[in-house]
Design an enzyme around this catalytic site. Structure first.
Site, PDB file in Angstrom:
ATOM      1  N   ASP A   1       9.265  23.184  24.101  1.00  0.00           N
ATOM      2  CA  ASP A   1       8.189  23.692  23.825  1.00  0.00           C
ATOM      3  C   ASP A   1       8.280  23.872  22.900  1.00  0.00           C
ATOM      4  O   ASP A   1       8.658  24.239  21.475  1.00  0.00           O
ATOM      5  CB  ASP A   1       8.319  24.903  24.696  1.00  0.00           C
TER       6      ASP A   1
ATOM      7  N   GLY B   1      -3.547  23.270  26.077  1.00  0.00           N
ATOM      8  CA  GLY B   1      -2.726  22.507  25.896  1.00  0.00           C
ATOM      9  C   GLY B   1      -1.326  22.883  24.835  1.00  0.00           C
ATOM     10  O   GLY B   1      -1.828  24.967  24.662  1.00  0.00           O
ATOM     11  N   VAL B   2      -1.226  22.428  23.767  1.00  0.00           N
ATOM     12  CA  VAL B   2      -0.215  22.634  22.748  1.00  0.00           C
ATOM     13  C   VAL B   2      -1.512  23.841  21.671  1.00  0.00           C
ATOM     14  O   VAL B   2      -0.529  24.896  21.906  1.00  0.00           O
ATOM     15  CB  VAL B   2       0.342  21.560  22.333  1.00  0.00           C
ATOM     16  N   ASP B   3      -1.954  22.935  21.659  1.00  0.00           N
ATOM     17  CA  ASP B   3      -3.246  24.269  21.068  1.00  0.00           C
ATOM     18  C   ASP B   3      -3.395  26.032  22.214  1.00  0.00           C
ATOM     19  O   ASP B   3      -2.971  27.184  20.988  1.00  0.00           O
ATOM     20  CB  ASP B   3      -4.560  23.985  21.285  1.00  0.00           C
TER      21      ASP B   3
ATOM     22  N   THR C   1      -2.682  12.960  23.643  1.00  0.00           N
ATOM     23  CA  THR C   1      -2.245  12.108  24.942  1.00  0.00           C
ATOM     24  C   THR C   1      -1.968  12.962  26.099  1.00  0.00           C
ATOM     25  O   THR C   1      -2.165  13.093  27.061  1.00  0.00           O
ATOM     26  CB  THR C   1      -0.585  11.519  25.008  1.00  0.00           C
TER      27      THR C   1
ATOM     28  N   TYR D   1      -7.143  14.235  25.401  1.00  0.00           N
ATOM     29  CA  TYR D   1      -7.635  13.496  24.853  1.00  0.00           C
ATOM     30  C   TYR D   1      -7.331  12.058  25.162  1.00  0.00           C
ATOM     31  O   TYR D   1      -7.839  11.271  25.118  1.00  0.00           O
ATOM     32  CB  TYR D   1      -7.709  13.407  23.412  1.00  0.00           C
TER      33      TYR D   1
HETATM   34  N1  AR6 Z   1       4.890  22.208  23.551  1.00  0.00           N
HETATM   35  C1  AR6 Z   1       5.043  20.697  23.542  1.00  0.00           C
HETATM   36  N2  AR6 Z   1       3.962  20.130  23.838  1.00  0.00           N
HETATM   37  C2  AR6 Z   1       3.081  20.870  24.567  1.00  0.00           C
HETATM   38  C3  AR6 Z   1       3.136  22.052  24.782  1.00  0.00           C
HETATM   39  C4  AR6 Z   1       3.478  22.661  24.663  1.00  0.00           C
HETATM   40  N3  AR6 Z   1       3.706  23.850  24.556  1.00  0.00           N
HETATM   41  N4  AR6 Z   1       1.858  22.241  25.418  1.00  0.00           N
HETATM   42  C5  AR6 Z   1       1.039  20.667  25.696  1.00  0.00           C
HETATM   43  N5  AR6 Z   1       1.586  19.776  24.808  1.00  0.00           N
HETATM   44  P1  AR6 Z   1      -2.809  18.339  24.371  1.00  0.00           P
HETATM   45  P2  AR6 Z   1      -4.573  16.514  23.180  1.00  0.00           P
HETATM   46  C6  AR6 Z   1       1.672  18.413  25.508  1.00  0.00           C
HETATM   47  O1  AR6 Z   1      -3.797  18.450  25.152  1.00  0.00           O
HETATM   48  O2  AR6 Z   1      -4.261  15.582  24.108  1.00  0.00           O
HETATM   49  C7  AR6 Z   1      -6.953  21.297  23.253  1.00  0.00           C
HETATM   50  O3  AR6 Z   1      -7.965  21.456  24.410  1.00  0.00           O
HETATM   51  C8  AR6 Z   1       1.396  17.972  26.639  1.00  0.00           C
HETATM   52  O4  AR6 Z   1       2.073  17.941  28.090  1.00  0.00           O
HETATM   53  O5  AR6 Z   1      -2.560  19.840  23.711  1.00  0.00           O
HETATM   54  O6  AR6 Z   1      -4.292  15.677  21.615  1.00  0.00           O
HETATM   55  C9  AR6 Z   1      -7.158  21.259  21.713  1.00  0.00           C
HETATM   56  O7  AR6 Z   1      -7.635  22.025  21.643  1.00  0.00           O
HETATM   57  C10 AR6 Z   1       0.381  16.742  26.241  1.00  0.00           C
HETATM   58  O8  AR6 Z   1       1.763  15.732  26.297  1.00  0.00           O
HETATM   59  O9  AR6 Z   1      -3.567  17.548  23.194  1.00  0.00           O
HETATM   60  C11 AR6 Z   1      -8.329  20.050  21.970  1.00  0.00           C
HETATM   61  O10 AR6 Z   1      -9.735  19.952  22.356  1.00  0.00           O
HETATM   62  C12 AR6 Z   1      -0.179  17.184  24.150  1.00  0.00           C
HETATM   63  O11 AR6 Z   1       1.119  18.361  24.167  1.00  0.00           O
HETATM   64  C13 AR6 Z   1      -7.224  19.007  23.114  1.00  0.00           C
HETATM   65  O12 AR6 Z   1      -6.928  19.681  23.337  1.00  0.00           O
HETATM   66  C14 AR6 Z   1      -1.088  16.768  23.688  1.00  0.00           C
HETATM   67  O13 AR6 Z   1      -1.905  17.412  24.597  1.00  0.00           O
HETATM   68  C15 AR6 Z   1      -6.834  18.121  22.772  1.00  0.00           C
HETATM   69  O14 AR6 Z   1      -6.007  17.476  23.055  1.00  0.00           O
END
Ligand code: AR6
Length: 178
Positions: free
Chosen positions: A16, A38-40, A124, A127
């Site tokens: 995490d 997600g991570v955001d 990934t 998006y």
């Molecule tokens: N720690 C590490 N990685 C994580 C965590 C965490 N706590 N949580 C999720 N991931 P995403 P994007 C991974 O969707 O594709 C948001 O709503 C997840 O499994 O977070 O760039 C934003 O506001 C995946 O492998 O980001 C944008 O609208 C990776 O982080 C949009 O999503 C990225 O997934 C951005 O989409």
């Protein structure tokens, strides 16, 4: 997995990103800096409202660029918010935008005196950028940056799933073989 690039290290780890003991963590944000899933979502919820307060003052962050805020309640002193591309067909400039997201995050980190930084796998998740291709671009951009003049000592990729960790590990092995 951990490799050395000149005086820096690149490390891959499953976990995490909000728990990382680094100077800055990178957020995969959206261009309105509005928060999301997600991570955001994880970063804003662990870091508290101070991060969103700064995001509101900054306003927007066009795809491929990066901005920096406090880390709020996180161990990390800073959050670097960058915006990766939404994946369409692979022919809509996605790779260049993804490379720019990593480059601009590293540049803002250098300017802010960051020595240790953690990245998630940008683009990934929601998006839908294919992980295999994204991992190659992410790793080669970071490795190229660390081959230059840098004050970054450690870059950690924090992968949420074991499958993503394996994909990144294969890509890193291929990259250092070249
Ligand atoms: N720690 C590490 N990685 C994580 C965590 C965490 N706590 N949580 C999720 N991931 P995403 P994007 C991974 O969707 O594709 C948001 O709503 C997840 O499994 O977070 O760039 C934003 O506001 C995946 O492998 O980001 C944008 O609208 C990776 O982080 C949009 O999503 C990225 O997934 C951005 O989409």
């Amino acid at each position: 997995m951990k490799i050395k690039i000149n005086r820096s290290a690149v490390e891959l780890r499953q976990g995490d990103i909000t728990k990382q003991k680094v100077d800055a963590i990178v957020n995969a944000a959206n261009s309105r800096l509005a928060g999301g899933g997600g991570v955001d979502g994880a970063i804003h919820s662990a870091g508290g409202p101070a991060i969103m307060n700064e995001c509101r003052k900054i306003g927007t962050c066009p795809t491929g660029t990066a901005v920096i805020t406090t880390g709020g309640n996180l161990f990390a002193k800073h959050v670097i918010h960058t915006v990766g591309p939404r994946y369409r067909d692979g022919k809509s400039g996605e790779s260049e935008l993804l490379i720019n997201a990593y480059k601009n995050s590293l540049n803002i980190a250098e300017k802010s005196g960051v020595r240790t930084i953690a990245f998630p796998s940008i683009s990934t998740g929601v998006y839908r950028y294919p992980v295999n291709e994204a991992s190659r671009l992410a790793l080669s951009t970071v490795v190229d940056h660390l081959k230059g003049d840098t004050s970054i000592e450690k870059t950690v990729f924090v992968l949420f799933s074991l499958k993503d960790l394996e994909t990144y590990s294969t890509s890193l092995k291929d990259l250092i073989k070249e």
